[in-house]
Motif scaffolding. Structure first.
Motif, PDB file in Angstrom:
ATOM      1  N   GLN A 163       0.818  -1.216   0.000  1.00  0.00           N
ATOM      2  CA  GLN A 163       0.000   0.000   0.000  1.00  0.00           C
ATOM      3  C   GLN A 163       0.853   1.267   0.000  1.00  0.00           C
ATOM      4  N   ALA A 185      -3.911   8.118   4.363  1.00  0.00           N
ATOM      5  CA  ALA A 185      -3.563   7.108   5.366  1.00  0.00           C
ATOM      6  C   ALA A 185      -4.688   6.087   5.497  1.00  0.00           C
ATOM      7  N   SER A 186      -5.942   6.572   5.543  1.00  0.00           N
ATOM      8  CA  SER A 186      -7.078   5.646   5.655  1.00  0.00           C
ATOM      9  C   SER A 186      -7.237   4.814   4.388  1.00  0.00           C
ATOM     10  N   ARG A 188      -4.770   3.924   2.354  1.00  0.00           N
ATOM     11  CA  ARG A 188      -3.706   2.914   2.359  1.00  0.00           C
ATOM     12  C   ARG A 188      -4.038   1.763   3.309  1.00  0.00           C
ATOM     13  N   GLU A 189      -4.729   2.061   4.416  1.00  0.00           N
ATOM     14  CA  GLU A 189      -5.175   0.977   5.315  1.00  0.00           C
ATOM     15  C   GLU A 189      -6.146   0.055   4.589  1.00  0.00           C
ATOM     16  N   ARG A 190      -7.085   0.621   3.827  1.00  0.00           N
ATOM     17  CA  ARG A 190      -8.029  -0.190   3.046  1.00  0.00           C
ATOM     18  C   ARG A 190      -7.284  -1.079   2.052  1.00  0.00           C
ATOM     19  N   ALA A 192      -4.138  -2.054   2.189  1.00  0.00           N
ATOM     20  CA  ALA A 192      -3.389  -3.076   2.927  1.00  0.00           C
ATOM     21  C   ALA A 192      -4.285  -4.251   3.313  1.00  0.00           C
ATOM     22  N   ASP A 193      -5.513  -3.922   3.739  1.00  0.00           N
ATOM     23  CA  ASP A 193      -6.468  -4.992   4.104  1.00  0.00           C
ATOM     24  C   ASP A 193      -6.765  -5.887   2.906  1.00  0.00           C
TER      25      ASP A 193
END
Length: 196
Positions: A163, A185-186, A188-190, A192-193
């Motif tokens: 990500q 940032a949010s 990239r978290e999605r 990564a998931d």
């Protein structure tokens, strides 16, 4: 170093990630390659369009403007999550940005501040334009946010990136604000998931 995937591989990667994809005209050969090289590719850049209406947005992103010829991205992500492919190859989306940011993307490290515009991003990034007015008030529907994450993850999956290879235009070029309305940032978290 990553060579750009083929247009066919790009299409299949998006569909394999579960996206609904619309192919617009001669998208697979519509590019700005005559203006300079495309590749090696190092990441994915996310934008907002400052437009309203999917048909209008897709047309603008395919054709461009008088002073900025299209394609303005590779795919347009509509409010309903559909990805409209408008170009493939070099596209007028990233412009000049910070070479230190590019090095961080390549190394998949935290991003430094973008404080200069000296490096040709159109050469190095896949680009997705996302239908939104960019005023901080136009909503980002769940289907659209999920599609952004899926599209970025699809490209990362093919190239073996994490990500950290996905950035917003505002993280690349000083003065840019897109995408506005969610944090990278949010997003990239999605992504990564999805990749985990």
């Amino acid at each position: 170093m990553s060579h750009p995937m083929s247009a066919s591989r790009f299409l299949h990667a998006l569909r394999d990630e579960g996206l609904t994809v619309v192919q617009v005209g001669d998208w697979s050969t519509h590019n700005r390659n005559h203006k300079g090289p495309w590749g090696p590719v190092h990441g994915v850049m996310i934008h907002h369009t400052v437009t309203r209406g999917t048909a209008n947005t897709v047309r603008i992103c395919r054709d461009g403007y008088e002073n900025l010829p299209g394609p303005l991205c590779h795919g347009v992500i509509a409010k309903n999550g559909t990805v409209h492919l408008v170009g493939f190859g070099r596209a007028n989306h990233a412009g000049l940005g910070d070479d230190e940011v590019l090095r961080a993307v390549i190394a998949e490290q935290g991003l430094p501040p973008d404080d200069e515009a000296t490096t040709d991003g159109n050469r190095y990034f896949y680009g997705f334009e996302c239908e939104n007015l960019g005023d901080g008030m136009d909503p980002w529907p769940k289907a659209q946010l999920e599609a952004i994450a899926k599209a970025a993850a699809a490209v990362c999956r093919v190239h073996g990136w994490t990500q950290r290879s996905v950035i917003g235009h505002r993280e690349w070029q000083p003065g840019k604000v897109d995408p506005r309305g969610f944090t990278m940032a949010s997003m990239r978290e999605r992504i990564a998931d999805r990749l985990s």
